[in-house]
Design an enzyme around this catalytic site. Structure first.
Site, PDB file in Angstrom:
ATOM      1  N   GLY A  79       5.460 -10.417  70.234  1.00 47.44           N
ATOM      2  CA  GLY A  79       5.770 -11.394  69.564  1.00 47.44           C
ATOM      3  C   GLY A  79       7.324 -11.971  69.989  1.00 47.44           C
ATOM      4  N   PRO A  80       7.360 -13.208  69.902  1.00 55.48           N
ATOM      5  CG  PRO A  80       7.395 -15.856  69.482  1.00 55.48           C
ATOM      6  CD  PRO A  80       6.359 -14.245  69.026  1.00 55.48           C
ATOM      7  N   PRO A  81      11.066 -13.435  70.408  1.00 53.97           N
ATOM      8  CG  PRO A  81      12.738 -13.871  71.917  1.00 53.97           C
ATOM      9  CD  PRO A  81      11.251 -14.177  71.558  1.00 53.97           C
ATOM     10  CB  THR A 112       8.795 -12.985  65.166  1.00 52.48           C
ATOM     11  OG1 THR A 112       8.660 -12.115  66.136  1.00 52.48           O
ATOM     12  CG2 THR A 112       8.949 -14.377  65.757  1.00 52.48           C
ATOM     13  CD  GLU A 168      18.197 -39.872  71.197  1.00 49.04           C
ATOM     14  OE1 GLU A 168      17.087 -39.573  70.961  1.00 49.04           O
ATOM     15  OE2 GLU A 168      18.924 -39.257  72.354  1.00 49.04           O
TER      16      GLU A 168
END
Ligand code: ADP
Ligand code: MG
Ligand code: ZN
Length: 661
Positions: free
Chosen positions: A201-203, A205, A424
């Site tokens: 998993g991604p860092p 998590t 923007e």
């Protein structure tokens, strides 16, 4: 208690030096040279002497009497036939006596000391330096190259309730906890529990957190080590550390052995640069061997974590090794709310704050990010000397976590400020007008981090799959800023680098990876995988040059058609664009609600809501979010969850562009 041990080497050295000094001055022996000795020999009466004779020299020691005074002496003279005859004559004159000693036994003490002391000294010096080098503390560390660096926590405090969300992941590991608590239950049934568990998993998590919670719930020791701890200057250390680690774990079974960032050692063998047999591979081999050698039901469960499962060696994931996979993904809306609740437990929040809203505004945030948001909010509250954390603190905290602190002191020129406002506003208008585009949650022209202004855009719901129409709308939304500049100023700035980067990669992925173009559902892999990240060196593109041209054409046609659509919308909605831009110019920050009101009523507030009602309401009314009905993830590669869109506007560049005009 052991402090005195630290002084031991110093003490030892002092003793040795002292004894050396003592020996050398012992009994005021007169050391004579050959010439002096010859002079003395003419006058003195020798008493008893001892000779030690080697092949080249004769060493004579003893006493003589000169003018009625006794004196010890020692002399060394060359060993020749003549000297020998002369010496014995002189020494035996007037009743002197001679004894011959074997030079090898000689003065045993002196010889031993003379030879061993320097060695000891050098040894101690080394020992001392090495122990200092390996981080001080216990001097023993110097010789622990092969000892694993696993840290043991025997009383883990983390429980499941500290890991919010992640219900499926928790279910997956419940069995393991059960096993660690009562292994008999499983052994009686003839079942064996998986030895290895791979968390992907991604860092941020919560992989480490979950592994700890398993140990905490099962009440077993938690050994943790990072993949990079195996790697050291010395060849072979990695492998012996792995061995040592498993030995230690075995002594403490049942226990959890946690290997963090396993990709540091577990990369595909034979890939990347350099030869095939490097230190890392030996370490990996040892790890595989140990896992195979570990019998069933030994009570050790190895949990490994990584955020790069793609570079792992397939052998690691073979059955019997890390055969159980747990994907810990970024939390969804519900999960984020749970995580926020966990981390808000000990923080005084203003009663108006709704964690639910906060969760909705933070898609793509990991558990660690969310913990950080609350922490930053608390710090801001302290800084402002408030008694509670307010909504403004948390708003600012979200921006900070994403982009860094606001640069309020950075001043725009008039021209720049208009340029950024229109840019923007362009994004915002597309977000309003296209059904599939992301919602603009907040738009600001206050520079932050290295961005000139930015746009917090969130998908309407957390999604696992991106539909083609959504991807196209996203590209159109990203083009909004640049296109607005084009339409309004007739000129473009370099402020849209980040937009362009993102939309290019989306368009390329649509063609190459998702198969969403006329080239059909065929994957045309990107040949530029980095060799340093464990990819094969010679991985060329697997399609012909003709197809490459086709891909480029498709990518361009996607972007072109989105650009046309964008131009059309912005030209049609020029009035709205002007309105939002001028409001942005004036107020610098607009929320989603204000933008929607601008569209619907031409002003920032909703005229149907009276002042009183406004004050009654929460500061942040719930955003219109459709119900969550997220399809269950499948084994297919899911498209990566997109982070909220962020604009980087390089103001200096923009300024240059404008002044050129
Ligand atoms: P990883 O190992 O996946 O990179 P960590 O487990 O180290 O992430 O998580 C870092 C921090 O983020 C944790 O210490 C915790 O404070 C917070 N965190 C992450 N996920 C969660 C979660 N599901 N529940 C509560 N806190 C979490
Ligand atoms: Mg971790
Ligand atoms: Zn932009």
């Amino acid at each position: 208690m052991k402090k005195w041990l630290n002084y031991l080497p110093t003490l030892f050295i002092i003793i040795i030096l002292a004894s050396l000094l003592l020996f050398s001055t012992q009994g005021s022996v007169r050391r004579l040279n050959y010439t002096d000795f010859q002079k003395v020999a003419q006058q003195a009466d020798f008493k008893e002497s001892s000779l030690s004779i080697s092949t080249t020299i004769i060493k004579a020691e003893g006493t003589y009497e000169l003018n009625g005074k006794k004196q010890s002496y020692s002399v060394i003279i060359p060993n020749t036939e003549e000297n020998m005859v002369w010496l014995t004559d002189v020494l035996e004159e007037d009743g002197g006596s001679i004894s011959i000693t074997d030079p090898s036994t000689g003065n045993l003490w002196m010889t031993i000391l003379g030879q061993i002391v320097p060695l000891l000294l050098i040894g101690f010096l080394f020992y001392f330096l090495l122990s200092k080098m390996s981080g001080g503390g216990s001097a023993n560390k110097a010789f622990e190259f092969s000892k694993s660096k696993a840290r043991m926590e025997s009383d883990v405090k983390v429980r499941f309730k500290d890991v919010a969300g992640c219900e499926e992941e928790k279910d997956e590991v419940k069995e393991i906890i059960d096993y660690l608590k009562t292994p008999q239950k499983f052994t009686q049934m003839g079942a064996h529990i998986p030895k290895g568990l791979l968390m992907v998993g991604p860092p941020g998590t919560g992989k480490t957190l979950l592994a700890k919670a398993v140990a905490g719930e099962a009440n077993v020791p938690f050994f943790s080590i990072s993949g990079s701890d195996f790697v050291e200057m010395f060849v072979g250390t990695g492998a012996s550390r792995v061995r040592d680690m498993f030995k230690t774990a075995q002594k403490n079974a049942p226990c959890i052995l946690f290997i963090d960032e396993i990709d540091a050692v577990g990369r595909q063998r034979g890939a990347g640069m350099g030869g095939g047999n490097d230190e890392r591979e030996q370490t990996l081999n040892q790890l595989l061997v140990e896992m195979d050698g570990m019998g069933d039901n030994t009570g050790i469960v190895v949990i490994a974590a990584t955020n790069r499962p793609d570079v792992l060696d397939p052998a690691l994931r073979r059955s019997g090794r890390f055969d159980r996979n747990i994907t810990v993904s970024l939390p969804d809306v519900k999960g984020r709310e749970e995580i926020l609740k966990v981390h808000a437990r000990n923080k005084p929040l203003a009663p108006t704050i709704s964690l639910e809203n906060l969760a909705k505004r933070t898609p793509g945030f990991s558990g660690a990010d969310l913990a950080n948001v609350l922490n930053e909010g608390a710090i801001l509250a302290v800084r402002n000397k408030q008694s509670k954390i307010t909504q403004e603190d948390l708003d600012e905290a979200i921006d900070r976590v994403m982009m860094g602190p606001a640069k309020k002191s950075k001043k725009y020129s008039e021209k720049d400020k208009w340029l950024v406002s229109y840019h923007e506003a362009g994004h915002a208008v597309i977000g309003l007008m296209l059904d599939d585009a992301k919602i603009v949650q907040k738009v600001t022209i206050i520079p932050r981090g290295d961005a000139g202004g930015y746009n917090l855009m969130t998908p309407k719901e957390d999604r696992y799959f991106h539909r083609k129409s959504e991807l196209l709308a996203e590209i159109t939304g990203l083009l909004g800023g640049r296109t607005a500049e084009e339409i309004v100023f007739g000129e473009i700035s370099a402020g849209a680098i980040n937009d362009i980067e993102q939309l290019t990669s989306i368009a390329k992925n649509m063609v190459r990876v998702y198969g969403m173009s006329s080239l059909g559902p065929i994957q045309y892999a990107d040949p530029s995988g980095n060799v340093f990240l464990g990819r094969d060196y010679n991985k060329g593109s697997d399609y012909s040059a003709g197809v490459a041209t086709e891909i480029d054409k498709e990518v361009r046609s996607i972007v072109d058609s989105c650009h046309d659509q964008c131009k059309q919308i912005l030209t049609e909605q020029r009035a709205l664009l002007d309105l939002i831009a001028s409001q942005l110019y004036e107020h610098e920050t607009l929320t989603n609600e204000e933008i929607t009101n601008l569209k619907n009523f031409g002003q920032l507030t909703d005229p149907n809501i009276s002042e009183e009602q406004l004050n009654d309401q929460n500061e942040m009314p719930p955003l219109p979010m459709p119900n969550q009905d997220v399809p269950a993830p499948t084994v297919d590669n899911e498209p990566p969850v997109q982070n909220p869109t962020v604009d980087h506007e390089t103001m200096d560049e923009a300024l240059n562009e404008l002044t050129k005009k």
